[in-house]
Scaffold this motif. Structure first.
Motif, PDB file in Angstrom:
ATOM      1  N   LYS A  21       0.863  -1.179   0.000  1.00  0.00           N
ATOM      2  CA  LYS A  21       0.000   0.000   0.000  1.00  0.00           C
ATOM      3  C   LYS A  21       0.898   1.227   0.000  1.00  0.00           C
ATOM      4  CE  LYS A  21      -3.768  -1.905   2.757  1.00  0.00           C
ATOM      5  NZ  LYS A  21      -4.492  -1.776   4.035  1.00  0.00           N
ATOM      6  N   PHE A  60      -8.096   2.406  -5.835  1.00  0.00           N
ATOM      7  CA  PHE A  60      -9.436   1.918  -5.520  1.00  0.00           C
ATOM      8  C   PHE A  60     -10.053   2.781  -4.429  1.00  0.00           C
ATOM      9  CE2 PHE A  60      -6.198  -0.329  -3.214  1.00  0.00           C
ATOM     10  CZ  PHE A  60      -6.640  -0.380  -1.909  1.00  0.00           C
ATOM     11  N   ILE A  61     -11.373   2.711  -4.334  1.00  0.00           N
ATOM     12  CA  ILE A  61     -12.127   3.482  -3.350  1.00  0.00           C
ATOM     13  C   ILE A  61     -13.000   2.508  -2.566  1.00  0.00           C
ATOM     14  CG2 ILE A  61     -13.843   5.284  -2.997  1.00  0.00           C
ATOM     15  CD1 ILE A  61     -12.895   6.478  -5.688  1.00  0.00           C
ATOM     16  N   TYR A  62     -12.869   2.541  -1.239  1.00  0.00           N
ATOM     17  CA  TYR A  62     -13.731   1.735  -0.376  1.00  0.00           C
ATOM     18  C   TYR A  62     -15.078   2.436  -0.226  1.00  0.00           C
ATOM     19  CZ  TYR A  62      -9.582  -0.825   1.270  1.00  0.00           C
ATOM     20  OH  TYR A  62      -8.445  -1.583   1.349  1.00  0.00           O
ATOM     21  N   PRO A  63     -16.168   1.668  -0.186  1.00  0.00           N
ATOM     22  CA  PRO A  63     -17.484   2.302  -0.018  1.00  0.00           C
ATOM     23  C   PRO A  63     -17.567   3.158   1.253  1.00  0.00           C
ATOM     24  CG  PRO A  63     -17.747  -0.019  -0.558  1.00  0.00           C
ATOM     25  CD  PRO A  63     -16.287   0.221  -0.337  1.00  0.00           C
ATOM     26  N   SER A  65     -15.241   4.836   2.663  1.00  0.00           N
ATOM     27  CA  SER A  65     -14.414   6.049   2.613  1.00  0.00           C
ATOM     28  C   SER A  65     -14.322   6.537   1.173  1.00  0.00           C
ATOM     29  CB  SER A  65     -13.017   5.789   3.199  1.00  0.00           C
ATOM     30  OG  SER A  65     -12.342   4.793   2.462  1.00  0.00           O
ATOM     31  N   ASN A  66     -15.469   6.839   0.598  1.00  0.00           N
ATOM     32  CA  ASN A  66     -15.504   7.233  -0.807  1.00  0.00           C
ATOM     33  C   ASN A  66     -14.946   8.634  -1.068  1.00  0.00           C
ATOM     34  OD1 ASN A  66     -17.550   8.764   0.199  1.00  0.00           O
ATOM     35  ND2 ASN A  66     -19.163   7.897  -1.080  1.00  0.00           N
ATOM     36  N   HIS A  70      -7.480   5.107  -2.505  1.00  0.00           N
ATOM     37  CA  HIS A  70      -6.417   4.280  -1.942  1.00  0.00           C
ATOM     38  C   HIS A  70      -5.552   3.772  -3.085  1.00  0.00           C
ATOM     39  CE1 HIS A  70      -8.312   4.084   2.066  1.00  0.00           C
ATOM     40  NE2 HIS A  70      -9.431   4.212   1.365  1.00  0.00           N
ATOM     41  N   ASN A  84     -15.532  -8.955  -9.256  1.00  0.00           N
ATOM     42  CA  ASN A  84     -16.528  -8.484  -8.300  1.00  0.00           C
ATOM     43  C   ASN A  84     -17.751  -9.396  -8.263  1.00  0.00           C
ATOM     44  OD1 ASN A  84     -17.831  -7.862 -10.664  1.00  0.00           O
ATOM     45  ND2 ASN A  84     -18.025  -5.674 -10.255  1.00  0.00           N
TER      46      ASN A  84
END
Length: 90
Positions: A21, A60-63, A65-66, A70, A84
């Motif tokens: 990361k 990518f984007i976590y739901p 923490s939109n 990341h 998915n």
């Protein structure tokens, strides 16, 4: 230490960890390098490595923490597959 040293150290860390990361890079860098660099230097070094084809970046984007993108860095030549659970139609 200059930009090329920062790029080389980032590249070594990405390869040593088989991907990492982006946020986890800084604690692994040489303390002197971190102290003598600005946040912009890290961004520029990573952008250069991506543009030069030396690393692959997956964003990518976590739901939950939109508001934030990341990033995960992989060694060059890595292949990424996103699954998915939805089948693509021909």
């Amino acid at each position: 230490m200059g930009m090329s040293a920062l790029q080389a150290e980032i590249l070594d860390i990405v390869y040593d960890h088989n991907g990492i990361k982006s946020i986890e890079l800084i604690p692994l860098l040489n303390k002197e390098m971190v102290t003598n660099s600005e946040a912009e230097d890290f961004e520029n070094a990573i952008d250069y490595l991506i543009d030069a084809g030396k690393v692959v970046e997956v964003e990518f984007i976590y739901p939950a923490s939109n508001y934030r993108i990341h990033s995960f860095l992989l060694p060059a030549g890595s292949r990424v597959r996103v699954n998915n659970g939805q089948k693509l139609e021909d």
